[in-house]
Each structure stands twice: as structure tokens, then as C-alpha cells.
Design a protein around this motif. Structure first.
Motif, PDB file in Angstrom:
ATOM      1  N   SER A 158     112.338   8.960  20.410  1.00 43.03           N
ATOM      2  CA  SER A 158     112.284   7.528  20.710  1.00 43.03           C
ATOM      3  C   SER A 158     111.101   7.205  21.619  1.00 43.03           C
ATOM      4  O   SER A 158     110.405   6.196  21.429  1.00 43.03           O
ATOM      5  CB  SER A 158     113.599   7.093  21.376  1.00 43.03           C
ATOM      6  OG  SER A 158     113.593   5.716  21.664  1.00 43.03           O
ATOM      7  N   ILE A 159     110.845   8.054  22.605  1.00 44.32           N
ATOM      8  CA  ILE A 159     109.715   7.838  23.512  1.00 44.32           C
ATOM      9  C   ILE A 159     108.399   7.930  22.756  1.00 44.32           C
ATOM     10  O   ILE A 159     107.494   7.103  22.929  1.00 44.32           O
ATOM     11  CB  ILE A 159     109.759   8.862  24.659  1.00 44.32           C
ATOM     12  CG1 ILE A 159     110.966   8.615  25.570  1.00 44.32           C
ATOM     13  CG2 ILE A 159     108.466   8.817  25.471  1.00 44.32           C
ATOM     14  CD1 ILE A 159     111.218   9.732  26.565  1.00 44.32           C
ATOM     15  N   CYS A 305     111.451   4.760  34.666  1.00 44.91           N
ATOM     16  CA  CYS A 305     112.431   3.707  34.374  1.00 44.91           C
ATOM     17  C   CYS A 305     113.490   3.772  35.453  1.00 44.91           C
ATOM     18  O   CYS A 305     113.465   4.662  36.317  1.00 44.91           O
ATOM     19  CB  CYS A 305     113.044   3.870  32.979  1.00 44.91           C
ATOM     20  SG  CYS A 305     114.184   5.265  32.821  1.00 44.91           S
ATOM     21  N   ALA A 329     111.499  12.943  29.067  1.00 46.77           N
ATOM     22  CA  ALA A 329     110.344  12.294  29.681  1.00 46.77           C
ATOM     23  C   ALA A 329     109.275  13.312  30.069  1.00 46.77           C
ATOM     24  O   ALA A 329     108.078  13.079  29.880  1.00 46.77           O
ATOM     25  CB  ALA A 329     110.796  11.511  30.915  1.00 46.77           C
ATOM     26  N   ALA A 332     107.394  14.418  26.996  1.00 50.73           N
ATOM     27  CA  ALA A 332     106.502  13.354  26.536  1.00 50.73           C
ATOM     28  C   ALA A 332     105.290  13.216  27.448  1.00 50.73           C
ATOM     29  O   ALA A 332     104.162  13.032  26.979  1.00 50.73           O
ATOM     30  CB  ALA A 332     107.269  12.031  26.472  1.00 50.73           C
ATOM     31  N   ARG A 333     105.508  13.323  28.749  1.00 49.38           N
ATOM     32  CA  ARG A 333     104.397  13.219  29.691  1.00 49.38           C
ATOM     33  C   ARG A 333     103.440  14.405  29.533  1.00 49.38           C
ATOM     34  O   ARG A 333     102.226  14.244  29.667  1.00 49.38           O
ATOM     35  CB  ARG A 333     104.941  13.146  31.115  1.00 49.38           C
ATOM     36  CG  ARG A 333     105.714  11.875  31.416  1.00 49.38           C
ATOM     37  CD  ARG A 333     104.801  10.673  31.544  1.00 49.38           C
ATOM     38  NE  ARG A 333     104.123  10.674  32.841  1.00 49.38           N
ATOM     39  CZ  ARG A 333     102.950  10.130  33.078  1.00 49.38           C
ATOM     40  NH1 ARG A 333     102.282   9.535  32.098  1.00 49.38           N
ATOM     41  NH2 ARG A 333     102.411  10.172  34.280  1.00 49.38           N
ATOM     42  N   VAL A 342     107.425   5.732  28.066  1.00 47.93           N
ATOM     43  CA  VAL A 342     108.639   6.470  28.435  1.00 47.93           C
ATOM     44  C   VAL A 342     109.760   5.476  28.718  1.00 47.93           C
ATOM     45  O   VAL A 342     110.891   5.619  28.216  1.00 47.93           O
ATOM     46  CB  VAL A 342     108.394   7.382  29.650  1.00 47.93           C
ATOM     47  CG1 VAL A 342     109.702   8.028  30.099  1.00 47.93           C
ATOM     48  CG2 VAL A 342     107.350   8.446  29.326  1.00 47.93           C
ATOM     49  N   ARG A 343     109.448   4.465  29.512  1.00 49.91           N
ATOM     50  CA  ARG A 343     110.457   3.448  29.828  1.00 49.91           C
ATOM     51  C   ARG A 343     110.968   2.763  28.570  1.00 49.91           C
ATOM     52  O   ARG A 343     112.185   2.655  28.345  1.00 49.91           O
ATOM     53  CB  ARG A 343     109.861   2.403  30.764  1.00 49.91           C
ATOM     54  CG  ARG A 343     110.846   1.312  31.193  1.00 49.91           C
ATOM     55  CD  ARG A 343     110.121   0.067  31.672  1.00 49.91           C
ATOM     56  NE  ARG A 343     109.381  -0.575  30.572  1.00 49.91           N
ATOM     57  CZ  ARG A 343     108.569  -1.616  30.743  1.00 49.91           C
ATOM     58  NH1 ARG A 343     108.368  -2.117  31.949  1.00 49.91           N
ATOM     59  NH2 ARG A 343     107.949  -2.143  29.697  1.00 49.91           N
ATOM     60  N   ASP A 344     110.061   2.326  27.720  1.00 51.70           N
ATOM     61  CA  ASP A 344     110.467   1.592  26.520  1.00 51.70           C
ATOM     62  C   ASP A 344     111.271   2.477  25.572  1.00 51.70           C
ATOM     63  O   ASP A 344     112.241   2.021  24.962  1.00 51.70           O
ATOM     64  CB  ASP A 344     109.230   1.040  25.809  1.00 51.70           C
ATOM     65  CG  ASP A 344     108.527  -0.049  26.610  1.00 51.70           C
ATOM     66  OD1 ASP A 344     109.134  -0.570  27.573  1.00 51.70           O
ATOM     67  OD2 ASP A 344     107.367  -0.373  26.282  1.00 51.70           O
ATOM     68  N   GLY A 345     110.866   3.736  25.458  1.00 50.08           N
ATOM     69  CA  GLY A 345     111.583   4.647  24.570  1.00 50.08           C
ATOM     70  C   GLY A 345     112.987   4.935  25.053  1.00 50.08           C
ATOM     71  O   GLY A 345     113.928   5.008  24.250  1.00 50.08           O
ATOM     72  N   LEU A 346     113.164   5.097  26.354  1.00 48.06           N
ATOM     73  CA  LEU A 346     114.499   5.371  26.893  1.00 48.06           C
ATOM     74  C   LEU A 346     115.374   4.125  26.863  1.00 48.06           C
ATOM     75  O   LEU A 346     116.578   4.205  26.603  1.00 48.06           O
ATOM     76  CB  LEU A 346     114.382   5.908  28.319  1.00 48.06           C
ATOM     77  CG  LEU A 346     113.787   7.320  28.435  1.00 48.06           C
ATOM     78  CD1 LEU A 346     113.601   7.709  29.887  1.00 48.06           C
ATOM     79  CD2 LEU A 346     114.660   8.344  27.719  1.00 48.06           C
ATOM     80  N   TYR A 349     116.684   3.623  23.289  1.00 52.03           N
ATOM     81  CA  TYR A 349     117.371   4.767  22.682  1.00 52.03           C
ATOM     82  C   TYR A 349     118.860   4.485  22.504  1.00 52.03           C
ATOM     83  O   TYR A 349     119.522   3.949  23.393  1.00 52.03           O
ATOM     84  CB  TYR A 349     117.194   6.003  23.559  1.00 52.03           C
ATOM     85  CG  TYR A 349     117.955   7.205  23.061  1.00 52.03           C
ATOM     86  CD1 TYR A 349     117.519   7.904  21.943  1.00 52.03           C
ATOM     87  CD2 TYR A 349     119.125   7.627  23.691  1.00 52.03           C
ATOM     88  CE1 TYR A 349     118.220   8.999  21.469  1.00 52.03           C
ATOM     89  CE2 TYR A 349     119.828   8.724  23.224  1.00 52.03           C
ATOM     90  CZ  TYR A 349     119.373   9.401  22.114  1.00 52.03           C
ATOM     91  OH  TYR A 349     120.077  10.489  21.648  1.00 52.03           O
TER      92      TYR A 349
END
Length: 502
Positions: A158-159, A305, A329, A332-333, A342-346, A349
Motif C-alpha cells: 500500500s505504501i 504518520c 515503513a 519502504a524508506r 508512507v503516511r498516505d499508504g498506511l 491500508y
């Protein structure tokens, strides 16, 4: 901290004969004599990939079903053969490579005979790695762990999508990894879930970043010992290129990083539910914070987030769910995803079915489906997420010990409702560690037992309580899968609600 030492070539594992130079999809696979063990999803995908590249493929399938017969018809078009019945004592004469499905244990006589004869044995994951493009192949971000790996890898997916990447979750979840690797349109990056079954038969994977979420006793019958199971979990870190992500709150995972042989310069990056040190991700005043992939990490952190962003239907997230988010996260980072993605993906989700999934509220009592908690460590994490619980448990324990689980959960238990074959073992543990907690034994063993169990749980619950299905056991004594068990629980809760309304 830098992860382990740089990795050497392992000459003991170099494939023999015709399999020696098969390190990318454009290698010469034609004429290679291969036996594929198992015709499930991964075995079928491996057989198709090999046959399409001109290998001489024979599939050995102990099982036979309508679905498997359909797969046989497809393989016949590709000039691959299928043999049914018990596995032979060893590979056929002339076999140069064996590709095994993950369900077959290392102690399987056929596989032992292949190795004794010097024939390389690969899993579908190893084959997929060797069928990547020679240049420009999508990097892998790999995840393993006793519990939470599906949640973490789908969070990661998702991220990555929120960052605009063409990606997919594959391996032990989603697509067979070989289908993802050979997808004609191609992926930019792949989130790969790996079980110890898959890791056992893998030797050359070199992930961009890797993670072991946690380690607790499981699948001892398959691996032969907990130490071997632990060692296979650690294999996820071998040859990692950029970052080995470990759980700072589970010292075993940190030790596995220390023991790993990685690409020179690879970093060790921890995650914690506490305030993070430099080179870690963690929680600072209800914010998921990154102190690993930022400039001047001694003094700076990136906000990813808020913890509340991970909640479901207004309920605060369980601690192990937050830990999975931190791990996703971090991976992904390591790949270079910016904090906002990261925020938007979590935030966007949606949890996987049957994993701490709210299924309803009746008379002020919440009902939560964690049917995927098929072992005691998973059930323990789920139980400790709630203050007062009516626990629905039981099934096939597969020899697992539940004493530590019950002792940890005892102060939170309002009552326990037990179903399944090994329910007596759980009942004995409750009597030892929580003698004042009521235990309701559901004797019936048909699937309708779940309706009886939910009604019994409702009779014990008070407003504000959670009725939690966290079986700590496998489902196959009564249900076709843990998913079917979770569906039965949800159906029973809906029926209970309907009864209350009439």
C-alpha cells in the motif's frame, strides 16, 4: 550498527551440471531435465515457467483434484508431464534439477535422496530469483516472521502504491513470486512475503531490504527443532544490500542480523514501540517517527504518520499492528519512499481478512475476528491488545504449548469459550493460570459449533468487552481453512445481532 559481514560465494551450494549458469531468465534453460514436486499454486507456476523456456519438465503430484487435473491439461500443451501418487524414493535418472513446493519438508525421502545425489533442490522462490531479468530487474523487499508478515507486506504494498510505484505483494501471499517476476508489463519493486518453508530452499536471493518481524516457536515438526526454525528465519537477511530491518523489542531478530552475511555497507535498522534511538524507527508522542533514513539522524527525525491513523472503525490499533506498520515503513524508506507516501499508504491500508478484523458490535460488546492467529504467539499478541476479553479459542495445536499464552492473558480474561480437537489442553492451562475464569466447552465438532460458541461468549460479555476469536490453533479439524473459521464467526455474530433486533 552495520549488519553482519559481507557475504562470500557459497561454493557448497553452487548448482551442478546443467543448472550451474542459470542465474537470469535469458540463460539457456532449454533441455534442462527438471522434476517439480507438487502441483499446487507455486509448483504449477514453476512448472509453467520452466516448460515455457524449453526445459524438460516432469511434475510429481501426490494429490489429485479437479483443479490439479486442469493444470495438467495446461502443462500437456507445454509438453510437460504429470505423475500422480506417492513420491518415489528419489529423482529419476538424468534429473538435473528438482524444484519443490514449500509444503514438502526437508526430511522427505525423495528430497533427501536428491541432495545426496548432488542434484540441486530449489524452491519456487529460488527459481523466481534466478528468472529475473539480467538487467533492470525489480528489487525485492522481503518480509518474514512468525506472526504479522502478511499484514506487514501488504502494508508495504500500500505504501509503495501511494508512492506511485508499480508493485505487488507476492510470495507467501498474493501472486506466486515467479508470476510477479515474469509479468510482461514488469514491476518497479516487489514486496515479498517469505515463510521459513520457502527460505529453507533459497540460497541466492539478494533483497534490497529485508525484515524479520519476530521469532517464536512454530512449525517445529517441519524443521525438526526450534533452532533450525530460527536459523531459517535469519536467512531472510543473507545478502541484503541496503538495510536489514529488525524488531528491537525482540532481541532474537537483532541477533539474526548480527549473524547474517550481507552486502558490504548494508545497515541494521531497528523498529520499536518505544522512543527510537538513531538508526531506528519508533513512537514519539503518538507519532510514528523515522530516525534512520534522515539526514543527521542523531538530532533529526521524520514524522511518518500518527498512531491514530492506523486505527480501525475508531478503535485504537493493537500494538502488534503498529509494529507491523513500523516494519513496513522502514522497508519502504530503505527503498527511498518519502514520508508523505508512507503516511498516505498506511492511512489507506485495509487490514487483511481475519486479522484483528472488527465484525460487529452487539449490546455494547465488540466482536473481533483474528482467526489468522493460528499459533500461541499470534493469539497472545491479539489478546494483549484488549483490556477485557471473552476469548474464543481452540482447534489443532500441533503440539504447541499454551501455558505462557494463558498466563500472560489471564488478567484480561472475562471468560473462555473453547472449540475444536485440542480444547482440553487450553482448558487445563486456564484452570492452572486463571482458575476463577469461567470456561465453556463446546463439545460439538461440526461447523455449527461456532454459532453456539458466539452465543456462549455473548452470555459472558459485558458492555465494553471484546469477544475475540484468536484460536491459537489451526483450523483443519473443523473448518476448510482459517478463513472459513473466521467467516463462520462473522456469520454467528450477524445472527446474534439479528436475534437481538427481533
Amino acid at each position: 550498527m552495520t549488519a553482519g559481514a559481507s557475504w562470500p560465494v557459497d561454493p557448497a551450494y553452487e548448482p551442478l551440471g546443467g543448472a550451474r549458469d542459470l542465474t537470469h531468465r535469458d540463460a539457456d534453460w532449454s533441455g534442462l531435465v527438471v522434476e517439480v514436486v507438487g502441483l499446487g499454486v507455486s509448483g504449477f507456476a514453476a512448472a509453467v515457467a520452466l516448460a515455457e523456456r524449453g526445459a524438460q519438465v516432469s511434475v510429481l503430484s501426490p494429490a489429485r483434484s479437479e483443479e490439479i487435473t486442469d493444470r495438467e491439461k495446461i502443462l500437456a500443451i507445454l509438453e510437460a508431464s504429470v505423475r500422480y501418487g506417492e513420491l518415489p524414493a528419489g529423482p529419476s535418472e538424468g534429473t538435473q534439477l528438482v524444484v519443490t513446493s514449500p509444503g514438502f519438508a526437508p526430511s522427505t525421502p525423495y528430497l533427501m535422496a536428491a541432495q545426496a545425489a548432488g542434484i540441486p533442490v530449489w524452491g519456487e522462490v529460488e527459481l523466481a530469483w534466478r528468472m529475473r531479468a539480467r538487467e533492470g530487474a525489480a528489487p525485492w523487499l522481503t518480509v518474514t516472521g512468525t506472526n504479522g508478515k502478511t499484514t506487514a507486506v501488504t502494508m508495504l504494498e500500500s505504501i509503495l502504491r501511494a508512492a506511485g510505484k508499480r508493485t505487488t505483494a507476492a510470495g507467501n501471499v498474493g501472486l506466486p513470486i515467479i508470476e510477479a517476476v515474469l509479468d510482461p508489463a514488469g514491476y518497479e519493486v516487489i514486496a515479498v512475503e517469505l515463510s521459513t518453508f520457502q527460505l529453507h530452499w533459497s540460497r541466492s536471493i539478494s533483497a534490497l531490504a529485508s525484515c524479520c518481524l519476530n521469532v517464536a516457536p512454530d512449525h517445529i515438526d517441519w524443521h525438526g527443532s526450534f533452532e533450525e526454525y530460527r536459523r531459517m528465519k535469519g536467512r531472510v537477511y543473507d545478502r541484503t544490500q541496503v538495510a536489514c530491518i529488525y524488531n528491537h523489542d525482540d532481541p532474537t531478530t537483532e541477533q539474526l542480523v548480527e549473524d547474517a552475511e550481507v552486502v558490504e555497507g548494508c545497515r541494521a535498522v531497528g523498529f520499536t514501540l518505544k522512543v527510537p534511538h538513531p538508526s531506528m524507527l519508533g513512537i514519539v508522542e503518538d507519532v510514528l517517527a523515522d530516525r534512520a533514513f534522515v539526514a543527521d539522524r542523531q538530532r533529526n527525525a521524520a514524522e511518518l504518520c500518527q498512531v491514530k491513523d492506523l486505527g480501525q472503525e475508531g478503535a485504537p490499533p493493537a500494538p502488534h499492528y503498529v509494529a507491523d506498520a513500523l516494519a513496513a515503513a522502514a522497508l519502504a524508506r530503505a527503498y527511498g519512499v518519502p514520508p508523505l507516501a508512507v503516511r498516505d499508504g498506511l492511512r489507506s491500508y485495509h487490514p487483511q481478512p481475519h486479522r484483528i478484523s472488527p465484525v460487529g458490535e452487539v449490546d455494547g460488546v465488540r466482536y473481533v475476528d483474528d482467526s489468522k492467529a493460528t499459533n500461541p504467539p499470534a493469539a497472545r499478541a491479539s489478546l494483549l491488545a484488549y483490556d477485557q476479553v471473552v476469548w474464543v479459542a481452540g482447534g489443532l495445536l500441533k503440539g504447541a504449548d499454551v501455558d505462557d499464552l494463558v498466563a500472560a492473558a489471564a488478567p484480561r480474561l472475562r471468560a473462555v469459550v473453547l472449540i475444536g480437537r485440542d480444547r482440553a489442553q487450553i482448558a487445563e492451562a486456564v484452570h492452572r493460570h486463571a482458575p476463577d475464569v469461567p470456561v465453556i466447552d463446546i463439545e460439538r465438532t461440526d461447523t455449527g459449533a461456532m454459532h453456539e460458541a458466539v452465543r456462549a461468549a455473548a452470555s459472558q460479555a459485558r458492555p465494553g468487552d471484546v469477544v475475540l476469536l484468536a484460536p491459537a490453533a489451526a483450523s483443519l479439524d473443523m473448518f476448510a481453512s482459517y478463513g472459513a473459521r473466521g467467516d463462520a464467526f462473522a456469520d454467528a455474530v450477524r445472527a446474534l445481532d439479528d436475534d437481538r433486533r427481533t
